[in-house]
Design an enzyme around this catalytic site. Structure first.
Site, short mmCIF file in Angstrom:
data_model
loop_
_atom_site.label_atom_id
_atom_site.label_comp_id
_atom_site.label_asym_id
_atom_site.label_seq_id
_atom_site.Cartn_x
_atom_site.Cartn_y
_atom_site.Cartn_z
N LYS A 25 0.82 -1.22 0.00
CA LYS A 25 0.00 0.00 0.00
C LYS A 25 0.85 1.27 0.00
O LYS A 25 2.07 1.22 0.27
CB LYS A 25 -0.93 -0.04 1.21
N TYR B 270 -12.57 -1.83 -3.30
CA TYR B 270 -13.10 -1.98 -1.94
C TYR B 270 -14.63 -1.85 -1.92
O TYR B 270 -15.19 -1.37 -0.94
CB TYR B 270 -12.45 -0.96 -1.02
N PHE C 102 -15.11 3.71 7.90
CA PHE C 102 -13.71 3.95 7.53
C PHE C 102 -13.51 4.11 6.02
O PHE C 102 -12.39 4.34 5.56
CB PHE C 102 -12.82 2.82 8.05
N ARG D 132 -2.14 -14.59 4.25
CA ARG D 132 -2.86 -13.92 5.35
C ARG D 132 -2.09 -14.06 6.67
O ARG D 132 -2.01 -13.12 7.45
CB ARG D 132 -4.26 -14.52 5.52
N THR E 127 -5.49 -7.20 10.62
CA THR E 127 -5.77 -5.94 9.92
C THR E 127 -5.19 -4.75 10.67
O THR E 127 -4.61 -3.84 10.07
CB THR E 127 -7.29 -5.76 9.74
N ARG F 251 2.48 -6.58 8.73
CA ARG F 251 1.78 -5.40 9.29
C ARG F 251 2.39 -4.96 10.61
O ARG F 251 2.41 -3.77 10.92
CB ARG F 251 0.29 -5.68 9.41
N ASN G 232 -2.05 0.26 6.87
CA ASN G 232 -1.55 -1.03 7.40
C ASN G 232 -0.61 -1.76 6.44
O ASN G 232 -0.41 -2.96 6.55
CB ASN G 232 -2.72 -1.91 7.84
N HIS H 121 -2.12 -5.40 1.65
CA HIS H 121 -3.41 -6.10 1.52
C HIS H 121 -3.14 -7.54 1.10
O HIS H 121 -2.22 -7.80 0.33
CB HIS H 121 -4.27 -5.41 0.45
N GLU I 125 -9.84 -9.79 -7.47
CA GLU I 125 -8.98 -8.64 -7.20
C GLU I 125 -7.84 -8.53 -8.20
O GLU I 125 -7.56 -7.44 -8.71
CB GLU I 125 -8.44 -8.73 -5.76
P1 CMP Z 1 -7.51 -4.48 3.78
O1 CMP Z 1 -7.14 -5.85 4.19
O2 CMP Z 1 -6.84 -3.92 2.58
O3 CMP Z 1 -9.10 -4.39 3.58
C1 CMP Z 1 -9.89 -3.27 3.92
C2 CMP Z 1 -9.08 -2.16 4.51
O4 CMP Z 1 -9.81 -1.14 5.18
C3 CMP Z 1 -8.19 -2.73 5.59
O5 CMP Z 1 -7.17 -3.50 5.01
C4 CMP Z 1 -7.73 -1.47 6.30
O6 CMP Z 1 -6.64 -0.86 5.65
C5 CMP Z 1 -8.93 -0.54 6.13
N1 CMP Z 1 -9.62 -0.29 7.39
C6 CMP Z 1 -9.64 0.88 8.05
N2 CMP Z 1 -10.38 0.79 9.15
C7 CMP Z 1 -10.85 -0.46 9.22
C8 CMP Z 1 -11.67 -1.17 10.16
N3 CMP Z 1 -12.16 -0.56 11.24
N4 CMP Z 1 -11.93 -2.47 9.92
C9 CMP Z 1 -11.44 -3.08 8.81
N5 CMP Z 1 -10.65 -2.45 7.89
C10 CMP Z 1 -10.36 -1.16 8.10
#
Ligand code: CMP
Length: 147
Positions: A10, A50, A58, A86, A92, A103, A113, A116, A127
């Site tokens: 990212k 997304y 968020f 994962r 996350t 992460r 973070n 992805h 994706e």
């Molecule tokens: P990702 O795995 O790319 O998928 C959705 C993204 O939303 C997640 O990583 C985070 O970067 C972002 N995000 C921000 N806030 C939240 C939250 N509260 N819960 C889940 N994802 C979040």
């Protein structure tokens, strides 16, 4: 059986110069690259990628972040790729991610973070199809087997 997953380094991790370190961690964990490129998410790209999160609290911040600079997108391959990626990526929220995960090492916040990883095989295909044409995916066995 070898399978494939999709990952995004990212914008915060790219801007911090951590792309190489992250790709190195993936290689050390037995992932080989099947496709790789640097891209800039447009707002349209972020909404599409997304789309499952549209309307969540968020989402706005996520779109701002993902369009803030270049990302690196990749298709990676190994045994049980979706689950293993994962695990390597971690929770996350970087604050809750296990020691040694990507992460934990490079994430700054829930939104920023660092990386992805697709959460299912079906989503991985959906994706990577947003970013790679079939001809951009290296299908041949180029002797990628780790020695
Ligand atoms: P990702 O795995 O790319 O998928 C959705 C993204 O939303 C997640 O990583 C985070 O970067 C972002 N995000 C921000 N806030 C939240 C939250 N509260 N819960 C889940 N994802 C979040």
């Amino acid at each position: 059986m070898k399978t494939r997953s999709f990952t995004i380094v990212k914008p915060n991790a790219v801007a911090a110069g951590n792309t190489g370190r992250i790709l190195d961690i993936l290689a050390a964990a037995g992932f080989t690259l099947r496709a790789l490129k640097m891209v800039c998410f447009s707002r349209n790209d972020a909404y599409r990628f997304y789309s499952d999160h549209i309307g969540k609290p968020f989402f706005g911040e996520l779109v701002e972040f993902m369009t803030s600079g270049p990302s690196v997108v990749a298709i990676v391959e190994r045994e049980d790729a979706v689950a293993e990626l994962r695990k390597l990526v971690g929770a996350t929220d970087p604050a809750k991610a296990a020691e040694g995960t990507i992460r934990k090492l490079f994430g700054e916040s829930l939104t920023r973070n660092a990386i992805h990883a697709s959460d299912s095989q079906e989503h991985a295909v959906r994706e990577w199809s947003q970013w790679f044409w079939p001809g951009e995916i290296m299908e041949a066995d180029y002797g990628f087997t780790r020695k």
